[in-house]
Design an enzyme around this catalytic site. Structure first.
Site, PDB file in Angstrom:
ATOM      1  N   GLY A  11       5.243  14.957  -2.159  1.00 58.95           N
ATOM      2  CA  GLY A  11       5.678  15.776  -1.039  1.00 58.95           C
ATOM      3  C   GLY A  11       5.599  17.267  -1.276  1.00 58.95           C
ATOM      4  N   LEU A 108      -4.578   4.883   9.039  1.00 62.22           N
ATOM      5  CA  LEU A 108      -3.895   4.692  10.323  1.00 62.22           C
ATOM      6  C   LEU A 108      -4.901   3.987  11.241  1.00 62.22           C
ATOM      7  CD1 LEU A 108      -2.241   8.216  10.511  1.00 62.22           C
ATOM      8  CD2 LEU A 108      -1.061   6.029  10.086  1.00 62.22           C
ATOM      9  N   ASN A 125      -4.441  15.790   9.510  1.00 61.06           N
ATOM     10  CA  ASN A 125      -4.394  15.188   8.173  1.00 61.06           C
ATOM     11  C   ASN A 125      -4.948  16.155   7.138  1.00 61.06           C
ATOM     12  OD1 ASN A 125      -4.221  13.092   6.122  1.00 61.06           O
ATOM     13  ND2 ASN A 125      -6.453  12.906   6.302  1.00 61.06           N
ATOM     14  N   HIS A 127      -6.938  16.455   3.747  1.00 63.15           N
ATOM     15  CA  HIS A 127      -7.798  15.661   2.879  1.00 63.15           C
ATOM     16  C   HIS A 127      -8.399  16.591   1.826  1.00 63.15           C
ATOM     17  CE1 HIS A 127     -10.230  12.425   1.474  1.00 63.15           C
ATOM     18  NE2 HIS A 127     -11.342  13.128   1.649  1.00 63.15           N
TER      19      HIS A 127
HETATM   20  C1  GRF Z   1      -2.695  15.709  -1.952  1.00 61.85           C
HETATM   21  O1  GRF Z   1      -3.786  15.920  -2.827  1.00 61.85           O
HETATM   22  C2  GRF Z   1      -3.191  14.957  -0.783  1.00 61.85           C
HETATM   23  O2  GRF Z   1      -4.429  15.386  -0.303  1.00 61.85           O
HETATM   24  C3  GRF Z   1      -3.303  13.578  -1.375  1.00 61.85           C
HETATM   25  O3  GRF Z   1      -2.170  13.443  -2.206  1.00 61.85           O
HETATM   26  C4  GRF Z   1      -1.698  14.726  -2.486  1.00 61.85           C
HETATM   27  C5  GRF Z   1      -0.429  14.890  -1.724  1.00 61.85           C
HETATM   28  O4  GRF Z   1       0.412  15.489  -2.559  1.00 61.85           O
HETATM   29  N1  GRF Z   1      -3.317  12.613  -0.335  1.00 61.85           N
HETATM   30  P1  GRF Z   1       1.926  15.724  -2.094  1.00 61.85           P
HETATM   31  O5  GRF Z   1       2.536  14.350  -1.866  1.00 61.85           O
HETATM   32  O6  GRF Z   1       1.901  16.532  -0.835  1.00 61.85           O
HETATM   33  O7  GRF Z   1       2.518  16.454  -3.258  1.00 61.85           O
END
Ligand code: GRF
Length: 226
Positions: A11, A108, A125, A127
């Site tokens: 997060g 999703l 989203n 990515h």
């Molecule tokens: C990010 O690299 C995101 O793109 C990937 O996981 C990480 C998310 O990190 N899906 P966080 O949970 O926001 O710290």
């Protein structure tokens, strides 16, 4: 506006959004985070949300898989469908103005996207790859490895609108990062995450501006395979 955030892990991107809304990080998002939904009951992002007094829910795919043997592909497919249908119902009860996938690690499906799109709720989203570069999982590692092989010299990340095709919606924010052979995966990953935190704030602000101007892009309604 009310923002619903989907997470699966630490997060850190959620934290960037929390800090921006609170005015602790610029640019400031002028909206509220109404709920955080995590696909994992142990995601540290849940702690971050609770610390910020944001309502949280857990929507755990493993609970839908309970009791289904791994090899029963059909039953697991039905479980995934129900997971998406139920998530759509939860979201429609909350009725946010915008959904932000911030490190949400699950696909999703149209069972979720259709009702949400019909309700006129846009989804964006994060990515960690450039548009069309490395869709799907392990994007950061795959970009770094390609850099190590000298195949590409640019990695990066984007915030894009969610449509049916995974990681394929029109980008709102794109950040390019030089790839060098000297850089370790850890150091590249660190640069990616630092830039994610900036991009997710900028992307959310742009999506909110589109809401203001009533110019949101919604996933087209996908005819559900029966
Ligand atoms: C990010 O690299 C995101 O793109 C990937 O996981 C990480 C998310 O990190 N899906 P966080 O949970 O926001 O710290």
């Amino acid at each position: 506006f009310q923002i619903l955030i989907l997470i699966s892990g630490s997060g850190s991107n959620l934290q960037a959004l929390i800090d921006s809304v609170a005015g602790k990080r610029s640019p400031q998002i002028s909206a509220e985070i109404c709920t955080v939904i995590s696909s994992s009951p142990t995601a540290y992002g849940l702690t971050r949300a609770k610390t910020a007094n944001i309502p949280t829910q857990v929507h755990d795919l493993q609970e839908y898989y309970n009791g289904i043997p791994k090899e029963d592909k059909d039953l697991r497919k039905q479980a995934r469908k129900k997971f998406n249908v139920d998530l759509g119902k939860i979201v429609l009860e909350i009725k946010p103005d915008l959904i932000v996938c911030a490190g949400w690690m699950l696909i999703l499906s149209p069972s979720f996207l259709n009702p949400v799109s019909e309700a006129g709720i846009p989804i964006i989203n994060l990515h960690p790859a450039l548009p069309g570069q490395f869709d799907g999982i392990r994007a950061i590692e795959r970009a770094w490895e390609a850099g190590q092989r000298g195949e590409i010299t640019k990695g990066g990340l984007m915030i894009h609108r969610v449509i049916k095709e995974v990681d394929r919606g029109k980008p709102l924010v794109v950040k390019e990062l030089e790839l060098t052979k000297e850089e370790t995966l850890e150091d590249y990953e660190k640069r990616v995450h630092e830039n994610e935190h900036i991009a997710i704030i900028e992307g959310t602000i742009l999506a909110l501006e589109e809401l203001e101007e009533k110019k949101v892009e919604l996933p087209e309604i996908e005819s559900l395979k029966l």
